[in-house]
Design a protein around this motif. Structure first.
Motif, PDB file in Angstrom:
ATOM      1  N   MET A 157      16.792  -4.747  -3.396  1.00 15.01           N
ATOM      2  CA  MET A 157      15.789  -4.491  -2.382  1.00 15.01           C
ATOM      3  C   MET A 157      15.482  -5.786  -1.634  1.00 15.01           C
ATOM      4  O   MET A 157      15.241  -6.808  -2.244  1.00 15.01           O
ATOM      5  CB  MET A 157      14.522  -3.983  -3.073  1.00 15.01           C
ATOM      6  N   SER A 158      15.467  -5.747  -0.341  1.00 14.56           N
ATOM      7  CA  SER A 158      15.181  -6.958   0.423  1.00 14.56           C
ATOM      8  C   SER A 158      13.671  -7.179   0.524  1.00 14.56           C
ATOM      9  O   SER A 158      12.885  -6.262   0.322  1.00 14.56           O
ATOM     10  CB  SER A 158      15.791  -6.858   1.817  1.00 14.56           C
ATOM     11  N   HIS A 159      13.316  -8.407   0.859  1.00 21.12           N
ATOM     12  CA  HIS A 159      11.890  -8.735   0.913  1.00 21.12           C
ATOM     13  C   HIS A 159      11.144  -7.934   1.979  1.00 21.12           C
ATOM     14  O   HIS A 159       9.950  -7.717   1.861  1.00 21.12           O
ATOM     15  CB  HIS A 159      11.700 -10.248   1.115  1.00 21.12           C
ATOM     16  N   GLU A 160      11.844  -7.444   3.003  1.00 22.99           N
ATOM     17  CA  GLU A 160      11.183  -6.630   4.026  1.00 22.99           C
ATOM     18  C   GLU A 160      10.615  -5.346   3.425  1.00 22.99           C
ATOM     19  O   GLU A 160       9.593  -4.851   3.864  1.00 22.99           O
ATOM     20  CB  GLU A 160      12.152  -6.275   5.169  1.00 22.99           C
ATOM     21  N   GLN A 161      11.282  -4.824   2.407  1.00 20.94           N
ATOM     22  CA  GLN A 161      10.831  -3.596   1.765  1.00 20.94           C
ATOM     23  C   GLN A 161       9.585  -3.827   0.906  1.00 20.94           C
ATOM     24  O   GLN A 161       8.932  -2.875   0.505  1.00 20.94           O
ATOM     25  CB  GLN A 161      11.956  -2.999   0.924  1.00 20.94           C
ATOM     26  N   HIS A 162       9.267  -5.070   0.645  1.00 20.88           N
ATOM     27  CA  HIS A 162       8.092  -5.415  -0.166  1.00 20.88           C
ATOM     28  C   HIS A 162       6.992  -6.058   0.677  1.00 20.88           C
ATOM     29  O   HIS A 162       6.090  -6.696   0.127  1.00 20.88           O
ATOM     30  CB  HIS A 162       8.485  -6.377  -1.295  1.00 20.88           C
ATOM     31  N   GLN A 163       7.033  -5.875   1.990  1.00 23.94           N
ATOM     32  CA  GLN A 163       6.082  -6.547   2.875  1.00 23.94           C
ATOM     33  C   GLN A 163       4.629  -6.229   2.528  1.00 23.94           C
ATOM     34  O   GLN A 163       3.778  -7.111   2.525  1.00 23.94           O
ATOM     35  CB  GLN A 163       6.396  -6.170   4.328  1.00 23.94           C
ATOM     36  N   GLU A 164       4.348  -4.965   2.208  1.00 26.39           N
ATOM     37  CA  GLU A 164       2.975  -4.578   1.870  1.00 26.39           C
ATOM     38  C   GLU A 164       2.511  -5.281   0.591  1.00 26.39           C
ATOM     39  O   GLU A 164       1.386  -5.786   0.521  1.00 26.39           O
ATOM     40  CB  GLU A 164       2.884  -3.065   1.706  1.00 26.39           C
ATOM     41  N   LEU A 165       3.379  -5.334  -0.404  1.00 28.21           N
ATOM     42  CA  LEU A 165       3.033  -6.024  -1.649  1.00 28.21           C
ATOM     43  C   LEU A 165       2.858  -7.520  -1.402  1.00 28.21           C
ATOM     44  O   LEU A 165       1.928  -8.130  -1.935  1.00 28.21           O
ATOM     45  CB  LEU A 165       4.093  -5.788  -2.727  1.00 28.21           C
ATOM     46  N   ILE A 166       3.708  -8.105  -0.596  1.00 26.47           N
ATOM     47  CA  ILE A 166       3.591  -9.536  -0.279  1.00 26.47           C
ATOM     48  C   ILE A 166       2.230  -9.825   0.339  1.00 26.47           C
ATOM     49  O   ILE A 166       1.554 -10.787  -0.034  1.00 26.47           O
ATOM     50  CB  ILE A 166       4.756  -9.998   0.635  1.00 26.47           C
ATOM     51  N   GLN A 167       1.783  -8.971   1.244  1.00 30.45           N
ATOM     52  CA  GLN A 167       0.468  -9.153   1.869  1.00 30.45           C
ATOM     53  C   GLN A 167      -0.656  -8.974   0.849  1.00 30.45           C
ATOM     54  O   GLN A 167      -1.637  -9.720   0.845  1.00 30.45           O
ATOM     55  CB  GLN A 167       0.298  -8.190   3.039  1.00 30.45           C
ATOM     56  N   MET A 168      -0.496  -7.992  -0.046  1.00 28.29           N
ATOM     57  CA  MET A 168      -1.493  -7.749  -1.091  1.00 28.29           C
ATOM     58  C   MET A 168      -1.576  -8.940  -2.041  1.00 28.29           C
ATOM     59  O   MET A 168      -2.667  -9.367  -2.434  1.00 28.29           O
ATOM     60  CB  MET A 168      -1.109  -6.483  -1.862  1.00 28.29           C
TER      61      MET A 168
END
Length: 109
Positions: free
Chosen positions: A1-12
């Motif tokens: 999974m690329s980091h773009e798919q985790h954007q919401e978690l990264i912001q959280m």
């Protein structure tokens, strides 16, 4: 999974880290710092793991599930401790920690 798919978690994770750092600093200024010692310790633990997971996700770590699981546990512990204190900064931190813990659990499962 690329980091773009985790954007919401990264912001959280970033929001939780910021809330923990603010709580940490504010707890150090409270009248009874000794009473706040566990809150201060868990604020540091939580901010550090959120920061690490944010960085790891941005570089596409293969350990997403394991790190998110650990992060959820630490966020939950920090939120539970902060919830014991009536200070506004602790209550805001607890809210951020619980949201982050839930987001991490969703990624870990």
């Amino acid at each position: 999974m690329s980091h773009e798919q985790h954007q919401e978690l990264i912001q959280m994770l970033h929001s939780c880290m910021t809330a923990c750092n603010h709580c940490f600093d504010a707890c150090l200024k409270e009248e009874d710092v000794k009473m706040m010692s566990e809150c201060i310790r868990l604020d540091r633990e939580c901010a550090d793991i959120c920061n690490y997971l944010e960085q790891a996700l941005s570089r596409n770590t293969p350990f997403v599930t394991e790190l998110a699981s650990v992060c959820a546990k630490i966020c939950e512990a920090c939120g539970n401790e902060c919830n014991k204190h009536a200070h506004n900064h602790c209550q805001k931190c607890a809210e951020a920690c619980f949201k982050c813990a839930e987001a991490c659990r969703n990624v870990a499962s």
